[in-house]
Design an enzyme around this catalytic site. Structure first.
Site, short mmCIF file in Angstrom:
data_model
loop_
_atom_site.label_atom_id
_atom_site.label_comp_id
_atom_site.label_asym_id
_atom_site.label_seq_id
_atom_site.Cartn_x
_atom_site.Cartn_y
_atom_site.Cartn_z
N TYR A 38 14.69 -4.31 19.11
CA TYR A 38 13.59 -5.15 18.63
C TYR A 38 12.42 -4.27 18.20
CZ TYR A 38 15.98 -9.05 20.84
OH TYR A 38 16.88 -10.00 21.20
N HIS A 194 8.53 -17.69 22.07
CA HIS A 194 9.32 -16.45 22.12
C HIS A 194 9.73 -16.09 23.55
CE1 HIS A 194 7.47 -15.63 18.05
NE2 HIS A 194 8.73 -15.38 17.83
N ARG A 224 10.44 -10.53 7.34
CA ARG A 224 11.21 -9.69 8.24
C ARG A 224 12.62 -10.27 8.29
NH1 ARG A 224 12.07 -11.81 13.59
NH2 ARG A 224 12.37 -9.70 14.36
N LYS A 318 22.18 -13.01 22.48
CA LYS A 318 22.68 -13.50 21.20
C LYS A 318 24.05 -14.18 21.33
CE LYS A 318 20.05 -10.25 18.28
NZ LYS A 318 19.20 -11.16 17.48
#
Lengths: 351, 317
Positions: A38, A194, A224, A318
């Protein structure tokens, strides 16, 4: 430009979605280096980038009609995928203006916008829509202005109100998401929505990103990339429909891994909105199967290395845990271990 | 729109308002629509005089929905740097000026139940666009404007279209009971103030003393952009090249203008991609990336936003 749409492809059922050679070469591949972590990987949203996907304010591609149809199906089943809090009405009109103006400017053969004062006429040729309405008067549209225009756009959108030195997710059209829910996040502040992301909070990624976004200027949008992996070319991987798509992860075998596992890339754009001072967040989703991506030699090698060396927290977050080893095994023969140039351009002109 | 350069504007009309105010109406030089602007927004005019230039920010007084023109009101300031005098003396109908995109550091709250505005003198200008928006939406508001007695007729005329009931003109601070005004506002009211610093400080501190939360107190603050400051030179240690960094230019922009391939990504001091070792000189750190300890140590600099505190920096590039 010659846009040839594929109006009958599907993102459910028989999953007939595929990328043409041209679509694959313009795919926004997300890994500039062999390792992934990240970072505040935000850059100005200027025209042009590693592939043609970066050439327009909002990218329209061969999947446009099929994606708009898929969105309509999702909304029919679950109208809560589009929600906007009442104080965001000005941001709704800002969004409609930005998307209509951008599409009409970037794709004049497909979209046009005629304005006489507040009397606007919008023409969307791919979807066969002609709509006369009064800008600022929601009663002259068939639904709210934000829902109206985002039903005619690829990708998800959220609108943020800026107050108290923070951004609040006070509206959105979210039907193609990677396992998060507008209905859960509506009204949340930046760090709240987040919250579930691992590793990034302690290294200050979100603190820095929020400070940067609070200063986002009108006329200077930024972008992004983000990514995950999805089984089948399914756009609607929402928590609401987890029972539908969650079990797909258990169906991966070495024989079907290359065709069923898709890299899901989000080209995310952020715009300061003029009248409301809100922030529009566009989340444009691109899907390509592992077999499709492996046709680009650089992508095959890099995807292999990134997946092989991912931190465990990111693998779990993920949702890659079950099938990642099979993807790595399938890609391994494509990777000779030679050094790769940094950057994400495909480095080939034809397939 | 995608990342957008400066606007080229043409003065449609220039009209004196009273003895020290001048209103300019500006349109796009190419005749097209202008970018939308929000209530409280401003534009920065790039004025070019015969011997020097100015970059002055002016609040937009035009209706927020207008796309065919921007209007600004410029007050002639006696001890100014010369920009306002230049506007009063040399700018008239037909003059071409460059301007930055409209920006807004003083936006109207989208969640306020009522808007309370307190302005002084030329500080009224951002509120003229607020009032237009309140009128269009029927938003409850109350405006108190303080100005010199001789300016009263001018301001009264500017405020006339917005209804007398909610608008109060005060020719002197005596008789204007700020504390009582702030004390009687309903919950959900947002307070905005613009004018001389003494007035804004008094309004904000009185509100604070009465318990108004910070999130409901707003004051105009121009010039919060990271770019700009005193010019300096930067020496690139590896190549020996020395580059001048202008007052309106970032260090990164100066490197790029000199043909140097410098690292960068976000261009806003957030991502850290452009950080370089600082070998000599003192940095004026303006980034959010480096820690307080790293700022104090002075061994690194982010070229996209940070500048020099002295005449010269030496960086490892």
């Amino acid at each position: 430009m010659g846009l040839i749409f594929k109006p009958t492809e599907t993102f459910r059922g028989d999953f007939s979605y595929r990328n043409s050679d041209a679509a694959l070469l313009r795919f926004p591949f997300p890994f500039p280096e062999d390792a992934y972590m990240y970072a505040v990987n935000i850059e100005p949203h200027v025209r042009g980038g590693p592939t043609a996907a970066y050439d327009h304010v909002f990218d329209v591609d061969e999947h446009y009609i099929a994606e708009c149809h898929e969105r309509a199906l999702v909304l029919e089943q679950d109208p809560l995928r589009c929600q906007v809090l009442p104080h965001m009405i000005t941001a709704e009109w800002d969004t409609l203006e930005l998307i209509m103006e951008s599409l009409a400017t970037d794709y004049p053969a497909q979209f046009s916008l005629a304005r006489e004062g507040d009397r606007w006429t919008w023409v969307n040729r791919p979807l066969g829509i002609t709509q006369a309405f009064t800008f600022g008067d929601a009663a002259t549209l068939p639904c709210g202005p934000f829902e109206y225009i985002t039903r005619q756009a690829q990708g998800d959108f959220t609108i943020q109100d800026q107050r108290d030195d923070n951004l609040f997710m006070d509206g959105g059209m979210v039907t193609t998401q990677a396992d998060w829910s507008l209905h859960v996040d509506l009204g949340m502040a930046f760090h709240e929505w987040h919250g579930p992301v691992p590793l990034a909070h302690p290294i200050g990624v979100f603190d820095r990103a929020l400070k940067y976004l609070l200063r986002l200027q009108y006329g200077r949008p930024v972008r992004r990339l983000n990514w995950t992996m999805t089984i089948n070319p399914r756009l609607d991987t929402s928590p609401e429909n987890y029972p539908v798509w969650g079990p797909d992860r258990t169906t991966i075998t070495p024989d079907n891994v290359a065709d069923k596992v898709h890299l899901r890339v989000e080209l995310q754009t952020l715009f300061r909105l003029p009248r409301s001072n809100g922030v529009l967040f566009g989340i444009r989703c691109y899907l390509a199967s592992v077999r499709e991506l492996a046709r680009v030699p650089k992508y095959a090698r890099r995807l292999h290395r990134v997946l092989r060396d991912l931190p465990p927290e990111i693998i779990d977050y993920k949702g890659l845990t079950r099938f990642r080893p099979m993807v790595i095994d399938w890609l391994a023969p494509f990777d000779d271990g030679a050094p790769l140039a940094s950057g994400t351009a495909p480095e080939i002109d034809a397939l | 729109m995608i990342a957008h350069g400066p606007l080229t504007l043409k003065v449609r009309s220039a009209e004196p308002l009273g003895h020290s105010l001048k209103r300019l109406v500006l349109e796009a030089a190419d005749g097209g629509p202008l970018p939308s602007a929000g209530a409280g927004g401003h534009i920065q005019l790039r004025l070019k005089g015969p011997t020097r230039g100015w970059r002055n920010a002016y609040s937009l007084t035009s209706p927020p929905d207008a796309r065919d023109h921007y209007a600004i009101i410029v007050r002639r300031v006696s001890q100014s740097r010369g920009g306002s005098a230049f506007v009063h003396e040399a700018v008239g109908a037909g003059t071409i000026v460059e301007a930055g995109m409209p920006n807004n550091f003083f936006a109207v709250s989208n969640v306020a139940r009522k808007h309370l505005l307190v302005s002084g003198g030329i500080g009224l200008t951002p509120f003229l666009s607020y009032l237009e928006q309140f009128r269009q939406r029927g938003s409850p508001f109350e405006l108190h404007h303080l100005c010199r007695a001789e300016d009263m007729p001018v301001f009264a005329r500017l405020l006339e279209p917005f209804g007398a009931r909610s608008i109060h003109l005060h020719p002197t601070r005596r008789g204007f009971d700020l504390a009582a005004l702030l004390a009687r506002q309903p919950l959900g009211t947002h307070l905005y103030t613009c004018g001389p610093h003494s007035l804004m400080d008094q309004v904000l501190s009185t509100a604070s003393d009465l318990g108004w939360p910070a999130s409901k107190r707003h004051a105009e603050s121009f010039g919060e952009t990271a770019v700009g400051g005193a010019p300096f030179h930067v020496l690139l240690a590896r190549s020996g090249i020395e580059i001048a960094v202008g007052p309106e230019q970032s260090l990164l922009e100066a490197l790029e203008a000199a043909g140097i391939d410098a690292p960068c990504l976000c261009r806003g001091g957030a991502c850290g991609e452009c950080r370089l070792p600082l070998l000599e000189g003192v940095a004026d750190h303006r980034d959010d990336f480096l820690s307080a300890e790293e700022h104090a140590a002075g061994k690194l600099i982010l070229t996209c936003v940070s500048r020099a505190k002295g005449p010269r920096l030496v960086i490892d590039l």
